[in-house]
Write a protein that holds these residues in place. Structure first.
Motif, mmCIF file in Angstrom:
data_model
loop_
_atom_site.group_PDB
_atom_site.id
_atom_site.type_symbol
_atom_site.label_atom_id
_atom_site.label_comp_id
_atom_site.label_asym_id
_atom_site.label_seq_id
_atom_site.Cartn_x
_atom_site.Cartn_y
_atom_site.Cartn_z
ATOM 1 N N LEU A 184 43.474 44.297 39.195
ATOM 2 C CA LEU A 184 44.895 44.594 39.394
ATOM 3 C C LEU A 184 45.501 43.668 40.439
ATOM 4 C CD1 LEU A 184 45.201 48.489 39.278
ATOM 5 C CD2 LEU A 184 45.823 46.822 37.540
ATOM 6 N N GLN A 185 44.762 43.472 41.536
ATOM 7 C CA GLN A 185 45.285 42.577 42.572
ATOM 8 C C GLN A 185 45.499 41.169 42.016
ATOM 9 O OE1 GLN A 185 43.053 42.661 46.253
ATOM 10 N NE2 GLN A 185 42.795 44.874 46.160
ATOM 11 N N ARG A 186 44.577 40.750 41.130
ATOM 12 C CA ARG A 186 44.717 39.433 40.527
ATOM 13 C C ARG A 186 45.892 39.389 39.553
ATOM 14 N NH1 ARG A 186 39.349 39.584 39.542
ATOM 15 N NH2 ARG A 186 38.466 38.896 41.518
ATOM 16 N N ALA A 187 46.098 40.483 38.832
ATOM 17 C CA ALA A 187 47.164 40.523 37.819
ATOM 18 C C ALA A 187 48.551 40.615 38.451
ATOM 19 C CB ALA A 187 46.936 41.697 36.875
ATOM 20 N N TYR A 188 48.612 41.122 39.679
ATOM 21 C CA TYR A 188 49.912 41.306 40.333
ATOM 22 C C TYR A 188 49.942 40.649 41.705
ATOM 23 C CZ TYR A 188 50.541 44.636 36.581
ATOM 24 O OH TYR A 188 50.640 45.210 35.344
ATOM 25 N N PRO A 189 49.796 39.330 41.746
ATOM 26 C CA PRO A 189 49.798 38.634 43.039
ATOM 27 C C PRO A 189 51.228 38.495 43.570
ATOM 28 C CG PRO A 189 49.698 37.033 41.265
ATOM 29 C CD PRO A 189 49.684 38.388 40.610
ATOM 30 N N VAL A 190 51.334 38.144 44.837
ATOM 31 C CA VAL A 190 52.630 37.757 45.395
ATOM 32 C C VAL A 190 52.725 36.241 45.310
ATOM 33 C CG1 VAL A 190 54.019 37.649 47.503
ATOM 34 C CG2 VAL A 190 52.816 39.759 46.909
ATOM 35 N N LYS A 191 53.754 35.744 44.635
ATOM 36 C CA LYS A 191 53.903 34.297 44.434
ATOM 37 C C LYS A 191 54.869 33.726 45.475
ATOM 38 C CE LYS A 191 51.309 33.788 40.745
ATOM 39 N NZ LYS A 191 51.901 33.230 39.522
ATOM 40 N N PRO A 192 54.682 32.449 45.855
ATOM 41 C CA PRO A 192 55.408 31.894 47.007
ATOM 42 C C PRO A 192 56.927 31.801 46.822
ATOM 43 C CG PRO A 192 54.157 30.188 45.854
ATOM 44 C CD PRO A 192 53.727 31.489 45.273
#
Ligand SMILES: Cc1cc2nc3c(=O)[nH]c(=O)nc-3n(C[C@H](O)[C@H](O)[C@H](O)COP(=O)(O)OP(=O)(O)OC[C@H]3O[C@@H](n4cnc5c(N)ncnc54)[C@H](O)[C@@H]3O)c2cc1C
Ligand code: FES
Lengths: 610, 80
Positions: free
Chosen positions: A509-517
């Motif tokens: 889940l963390q990989r599927a919903y990262p924070v992008k710059p």
């Protein structure tokens, strides 16, 4: 009405340390505390909230609405019957004594151990978790009789005369500590994010679950991660008009949601159906990039985003409330205070390093749930139980080796001393609850914890043992320290495999919903990065221009993160702006504490410990 | 089974167990202090005691977090 005031306050010089103090009364903490208490350990559990439950089981929702709530309530009741449950106690520090014991420093405005009074086993399970409310109501009635000024009366009730509502210190001495402090929302700054009516997603959820208050009438939900779904469907179900759920990441869509791949179709389908029923649009690769309004939020700008979250188009949505969340920040201060090693989770969050038995790198200190990595309440509960087992095994080993450590057997658990508390309080209306220990019959206890052990294990006993990907080394070493059977005995393979699976799921889940710059491009010069110290982006950039190359020097120069929240809210954003991964907190104080409480700590003998 | 607290002299209903913050929010009062520098209005944000946006003085006591503090009958707060 004197003694009993603080049976739980073993005090820095108290004779009898707890075998285990658990900080955090969410799924992880309660499962850990109960497992250890059932094994015969003298356990205290501390939580700053008014009732057990943590974030997920906050407030008794209508049974059935929160999966697992009934079972949690049984656990909470069973725990209450055989451990000291200290609610409304904030732990602000943990330290190590020269003799090896741990001191858990709490601040509270509550005298006595009020939870005991309210913990009456009741046919209505939801009543138990409302314990605090019930207790306060009972207490209120009693207070009026006593003629005490309100807020002073809780003290009077417990016998700690004159304690009033002043914050005071309570110190618990413990052989072992379980850190189960959960997480808080991870917000990102954007123009207007400090307008009233803008709440974190968890905040909106807490308001609904805890206070029964729907955050607004016309609500926009935005951010990233699967947590947005229960928040939106909860708000819609409670009568709000949810104008849209804007998920900044994309590509997966609900149909290919990773939850589905892990056989949680029911849960997701439920939220999806609820959103569809309330005609709530779910839009991926869109997010709220600005909030507008004079004194409150009146509208938000919703943007289409590219893969990196750069804005490609915008439109304005009128609303009165915005719930926004970009994941969670594990609360690990108590661990870092004690010197526990940390690692970066998949999403970059610092978390405590643990082995397969949930032991941290510091002897006597375990951690479970969100502080070892965000993964949801089921994983948190499982880890709590594993930690509880490991802790019980550790206590057993200590007992076997005949150390000075006392180890109590089941029959002598801490409850006896507590029952007398209730007695001495002499409060007629609550005296009946002093029978807790006797009414908590063993059958009820046995049913409180589901026995995963009973499941067919299928695989050879060793298969699940090696440390999972999430565990960092030391599993075997720790197992050896735990006594005879090592890790296998402490962590049955079926548990280990399950934990491995759920951890992997949390990481997916963390990989599927990262924070992008790209979010940094949403900010304007005057956008506040730090809400407490009111530091705008321009001042952060200025500090960088002056040579502040890392988050720490930015903080020293421009003061973001130096205010009341100690950087909890802006820390992640400031790290990103400085181009680095968030560092583990260096807060000497996990929760703000008043000088009064510190003063009372300096003179522990002032406590009515008699 | 509701009771009332007083907000700027006006009664606001409270469901027992509700926090001051929840009661205010339910009554449509969504900000109750202003910031030191910019004078910006603030109310609830994190809802769980982390952000300190919601500080409020109850009965003249030093400010506390409204999202954590349970309301009690007769509590008086001001949003000024
Ligand atoms: C605001 C919020 C709302 C959430 N709502 C949901 C939801 O509705 N559904 C969902 O699936 N997930 C929700 N989550 C995710 C949730 O965190 C996990 O799923 C789950 O609750 C984790 O369990 P835990 O036992 O690890 O921690 P938690 O349940 O968070 O329990 C931690 C407990 O520790 C206590 N605590 C922390 N620090 C201290 C201290 N210093 N002193 C004393 N006590 C302390 C807290 O008061 C809390 O009760 C929410 C998260 C947040 C932050
Ligand atoms: S709303 Fe964040 S501390 Fe109360």
């Amino acid at each position: 009405m004197t003694s009993g005031a603080m049976p739980h306050d073993s005090g820095p010089h108290g004779p009898e340390p707890y075998d285990l103090v658990v900080v955090g009364g969410g799924p992880a903490g309660v499962a850990g505390a109960l497992t250890a208490a059932l094994a015969g350990l003298r356990v205290a559990l501390v939580d700053s909230g008014p009732r057990l439950g943590g974030q997920y089981f906050r407030h008794p929702a209508v049974p059935g609405r929160a999966a697992g709530l009934d079972r949690f309530l049984r656990q909470a009741r069973a725990l209450d019957a055989r451990a000291d449950v200290l609610l409304r106690h904030q732990v602000w520090a943990a330290s190590r004594e020269p003799d090896g014991d741990l001191l858990i420093h709490c601040a509270t405005r509550h005298a006595a151990a009020p939870t005991r009074y309210a913990a009456t086993p009741t046919p209505n399970p939801s009543a138990t978790l409302r314990d605090a409310g019930a207790m306060r109501r009972d207490g209120g009635a009693m207070r009026e009789q006593a003629g005490a000024t309100h807020r002073d009366a809780a003290a009077a009730a417990g016998g700690a005369a004159g304690a009033g509502r002043e914050e005071r210190a309570v110190v618990l001495r413990a052989r072992r500590l379980l850190i189960a402090t959960g997480a808080h929302d991870r917000p990102l700054p954007f123009p207007g994010w400090d307008l009233p009516g803008v709440l974190t997603a968890g905040g909106a959820q807490a308001l609904l679950k805890g206070g029964g208050v729907v955050a607004g009438r016309r609500i926009v939900v935005s951010g990233t991660g699967p947590f947005l779904l229960p928040v939106a469907s909860g708000l819609a179900g409670a009568g709000a008009r949810v104008l849209g759920v804007y998920e900044a990441n994309g590509g997966l869509g609900l149909a290919r949601h990773p939850l589905l791949a892990l056989g949680k179709a029911g849960e997701v389908a439920g939220y999806a159906a609820a959103l569809a029923r309330h005609r709530v649009p779910y839009r991926t690769r869109q997010a709220v990039v600005a909030a507008h309004g004079e004194r409150e939020v009146e509208a938000v700008t919703v943007a289409r985003l590219d893969r990196d979250w750069n804005v490609t188009a915008t439109h304005v949505v009128e609303c009165d409330t915005l719930a926004v969340g970009y994941g969670f920040v594990p609360q690990i201060e108590l661990g870092t205070q004690l010197g526990c090693q940390t690692r970066h989770d998949v999403d970059g969050s610092p978390v405590l390093t643990v082995d397969a038995t949930l032991r941290t790198t510091v002897p006597g200190v375990w951690a479970a749930g969100e502080p070892v990595g965000v993964g949801g309440w089921r994983l948190a509960e499982l880890e709590g139980r594993l930690a509880g087992r490991a802790i019980a095994a550790d206590a057993r080993t200590a007992g076997i080796h005949g150390t000075a450590r006392t180890f109590r057997t089941a029959g002598t658990a801490a409850t006896s001393g507590i029952a007398s508390t209730a007695d001495t309080s002499g409060i007629a209306s609550t005296a009946d609850t002093s029978g807790i220990a006797s009414t908590a019959d063993t059958s009820g206890i046995a049913g409180a914890l589901p026995t995963v052990d009973a499941e067919p294990s299928g695989a050879p006993a060793t298969s699940g043992v090696p440390a999972t990907g999430a565990d960092v080394g030391g599993a075997r070493a720790a197992g050896a320290g735990v006594g005879g059977g090592g890790v296998v005995a402490v962590v049955p393979p079926v548990f280990a495999r399950r934990r491995e699976r759920w951890r992997a799921f949390g990481e997916a889940l963390q990989r599927a919903y990262p924070v992008k710059p790209g979010w940094q491009g949403w900010l304007r010069d005057d956008t506040l990065v730090c809400r407490c110290e009111e530091v705008p982006l321009a001042r952060v950039r200025e500090a960088q221009a002056l040579g502040a190359t890392d988050a720490r020097s930015v903080k020293l120069l421009a003061r973001p993160g130096m205010g009341w929240c100690q950087g909890r809210i802006c820390g992640y954003a400031v790290s990103c702006l400085a181009g680095e991964q968030p560092q583990p907190p260096r807060r000497p104080i996990a929760q703000p504490v008043t000088l009064g409480a510190l003063a009372s700590l300096a003179a522990p003998d002032d406590h009515p410990a008699h | 089974m509701t009771f009332h607290i007083t907000v700027d002299g006006r009664p606001v209903p409270v469901v027992p167990g509700q926090t001051i913050g929840a009661a205010l929010h339910a009554a449509g009062v969504r900000s109750w202090r202003t910031t030191r520098f910019g004078g910006r209005p603030r109310g609830l944000f994190c809802g769980i005691g982390v952000c300190f946006d919601c500080l409020i003085s109850v009965n003249g006591r030093p400010p506390e977090r409204a999202c954590l503090l349970e309301a009690e009958p007769g509590d008086e707060v001001s949003t000024a």
